[in-house]
Write an enzyme that holds these catalytic residues in place. Structure first.
Site, PDB file in Angstrom:
ATOM      1  N   LYS A 281       0.897  -1.255  -0.075  1.00 20.30           N
ATOM      2  CA  LYS A 281       0.154  -0.141   0.016  1.00 20.30           C
ATOM      3  C   LYS A 281       1.077   1.166  -0.065  1.00 20.30           C
ATOM      4  CE  LYS A 281      -3.079  -1.523   3.407  1.00 20.30           C
ATOM      5  NZ  LYS A 281      -4.176  -1.923   4.070  1.00 20.30           N
TER       6      LYS A 281
ATOM      7  N   TYR B  71     -12.581  -1.989  -2.003  1.00 19.11           N
ATOM      8  CA  TYR B  71     -12.733  -2.267  -0.585  1.00 19.11           C
ATOM      9  C   TYR B  71     -14.533  -2.025  -0.435  1.00 19.11           C
ATOM     10  CZ  TYR B  71      -8.142  -1.809   1.243  1.00 19.11           C
ATOM     11  OH  TYR B  71      -6.724  -2.096   1.624  1.00 19.11           O
TER      12      TYR B  71
ATOM     13  N   ASN C 157      -1.183   0.194   7.502  1.00 15.41           N
ATOM     14  CA  ASN C 157      -0.741  -1.192   7.832  1.00 15.41           C
ATOM     15  C   ASN C 157       0.262  -1.924   6.844  1.00 15.41           C
ATOM     16  OD1 ASN C 157      -2.641  -1.741   6.593  1.00 15.41           O
ATOM     17  ND2 ASN C 157      -3.706  -3.174   8.022  1.00 15.41           N
TER      18      ASN C 157
ATOM     19  N   HIS D 264      -1.653  -5.309   1.887  1.00 16.54           N
ATOM     20  CA  HIS D 264      -3.132  -6.168   1.709  1.00 16.54           C
ATOM     21  C   HIS D 264      -2.970  -7.411   1.354  1.00 16.54           C
ATOM     22  CE1 HIS D 264      -7.127  -7.009   0.620  1.00 16.54           C
ATOM     23  NE2 HIS D 264      -6.630  -7.689  -0.413  1.00 16.54           N
TER      24      HIS D 264
ATOM     25  N   GLU E 248     -10.038 -10.489  -6.421  1.00 20.29           N
ATOM     26  CA  GLU E 248      -9.550  -9.528  -6.307  1.00 20.29           C
ATOM     27  C   GLU E 248      -8.292  -9.469  -7.720  1.00 20.29           C
ATOM     28  OE1 GLU E 248      -7.740  -9.805  -2.373  1.00 20.29           O
ATOM     29  OE2 GLU E 248      -9.732  -8.845  -1.647  1.00 20.29           O
TER      30      GLU E 248
HETATM   31  P1  IDP Z   1      -7.029  -6.556   6.216  1.00 19.40           P
HETATM   32  O1  IDP Z   1      -6.286  -5.434   5.324  1.00 19.40           O
HETATM   33  O2  IDP Z   1      -5.989  -7.374   7.164  1.00 19.40           O
HETATM   34  O3  IDP Z   1      -7.512  -7.750   5.298  1.00 19.40           O
HETATM   35  P2  IDP Z   1      -9.511  -5.571   6.654  1.00 19.40           P
HETATM   36  O4  IDP Z   1     -10.473  -5.739   8.034  1.00 19.40           O
HETATM   37  O5  IDP Z   1     -10.042  -6.084   5.324  1.00 19.40           O
HETATM   38  O6  IDP Z   1      -8.170  -6.055   7.178  1.00 19.40           O
HETATM   39  O7  IDP Z   1      -9.495  -3.915   6.402  1.00 19.40           O
HETATM   40  C1  IDP Z   1      -9.025  -3.292   5.482  1.00 19.40           C
HETATM   41  C2  IDP Z   1      -7.824  -2.309   5.543  1.00 19.40           C
HETATM   42  O8  IDP Z   1      -8.726  -1.209   6.411  1.00 19.40           O
HETATM   43  C3  IDP Z   1      -7.059  -2.509   6.638  1.00 19.40           C
HETATM   44  O9  IDP Z   1      -5.991  -3.272   6.194  1.00 19.40           O
HETATM   45  C4  IDP Z   1      -6.850  -1.190   7.414  1.00 19.40           C
HETATM   46  O10 IDP Z   1      -5.982  -0.537   6.317  1.00 19.40           O
HETATM   47  C5  IDP Z   1      -8.211  -0.562   7.153  1.00 19.40           C
HETATM   48  N1  IDP Z   1      -8.798  -0.718   8.415  1.00 19.40           N
HETATM   49  C6  IDP Z   1      -9.325  -1.809   8.867  1.00 19.40           C
HETATM   50  N2  IDP Z   1      -9.944  -1.376  10.191  1.00 19.40           N
HETATM   51  C7  IDP Z   1      -9.670  -0.057  10.476  1.00 19.40           C
HETATM   52  C8  IDP Z   1      -9.994   0.721  11.524  1.00 19.40           C
HETATM   53  O11 IDP Z   1     -10.645   0.462  12.393  1.00 19.40           O
HETATM   54  N3  IDP Z   1      -9.254   2.087  11.236  1.00 19.40           N
HETATM   55  C9  IDP Z   1      -8.710   2.354  10.160  1.00 19.40           C
HETATM   56  N4  IDP Z   1      -8.523   1.586   9.461  1.00 19.40           N
HETATM   57  C10 IDP Z   1      -8.752   0.242   9.294  1.00 19.40           C
END
Ligand code: IDP
Length: 151
Positions: A9, A49, A112, A115, A126
């Site tokens: 990302k 998303y 983070n 993805h 995807e």
């Molecule tokens: P993943 O990327 O580990 O699959 P998902 O739950 O699908 O996690 O969420 C997608 C992305 O959305 C996360 O990687 C993160 O960047 C963002 N995200 C998820 N939860 C939060 C939150 O509570 N606050 C801010 N960003 C979030």
């Protein structure tokens, strides 16, 4: 062979971690099937998303993923979906296992770094969203038999 979709990302690209992510996946034994470096349009971000639409973090998530270029990849291997998720670590970096990318390089859930598809079904969707079939490269790697254990 199972395939999964991976993104470095914008924060991962900006922090110079593309090579780190690729190196870890390569060293784990996974095989690169496709890769491209691109700026993500709003349309692509919203499709990718779609499952998060309506959540409080959704607008920020779309801003984040469209804020700078990303590295999109397809990796394949035995249990590729689970193995790559494990290599990335839990969504919340403070819950990520030691040695995972998110543990070793991230602090915030909203920054983070990567993805990775969370199921085989989502991986297929995807991959189809981000790549055309002609961009997926079928190739023989000289180490395939040594890693996949086929005799
Ligand atoms: P993943 O990327 O580990 O699959 P998902 O739950 O699908 O996690 O969420 C997608 C992305 O959305 C996360 O990687 C993160 O960047 C963002 N995200 C998820 N939860 C939060 C939150 O509570 N606050 C801010 N960003 C979030």
């Amino acid at each position: 062979m199972e395939r999964t979709f991976v993104l470095v990302k914008p924060d991962g690209v900006q922090r110079g971690l593309i090579g780190e992510v690729i190196a870890r996946l390569e060293k784990r034994g996974l095989k690169l099937t496709a890769a491209k470096f691109l700026a993500v349009s709003n349309d692509l971000a919203e499709k990718h998303y779609a499952v998060h639409k309506g959540k409080d973090f959704y607008p920020g998530l779309i801003r984040y993923i469209t804020s700078a270029p990303v590295m999109a990849m397809v990796w394949e291997g035995t249990n590729a979906v689970a193995v790559v998720r494990q290599t990335m670590g839990a969504t919340r970096p403070w819950e990520a296992a030691p040695g995972s990318i998110r543990h070793d390089f991230a602090l915030e859930v909203g920054r983070n770094l990567t993805h990775a598809s969370d199921s085989v079904e989502n991986a297929q969707a995807e991959i189809a969203l981000w790549f055309s079939p002609t961009e997926l490269v079928e190739w023989q790697r000289c180490s395939d038999d040594w890693i996949f254990g086929k005799n």
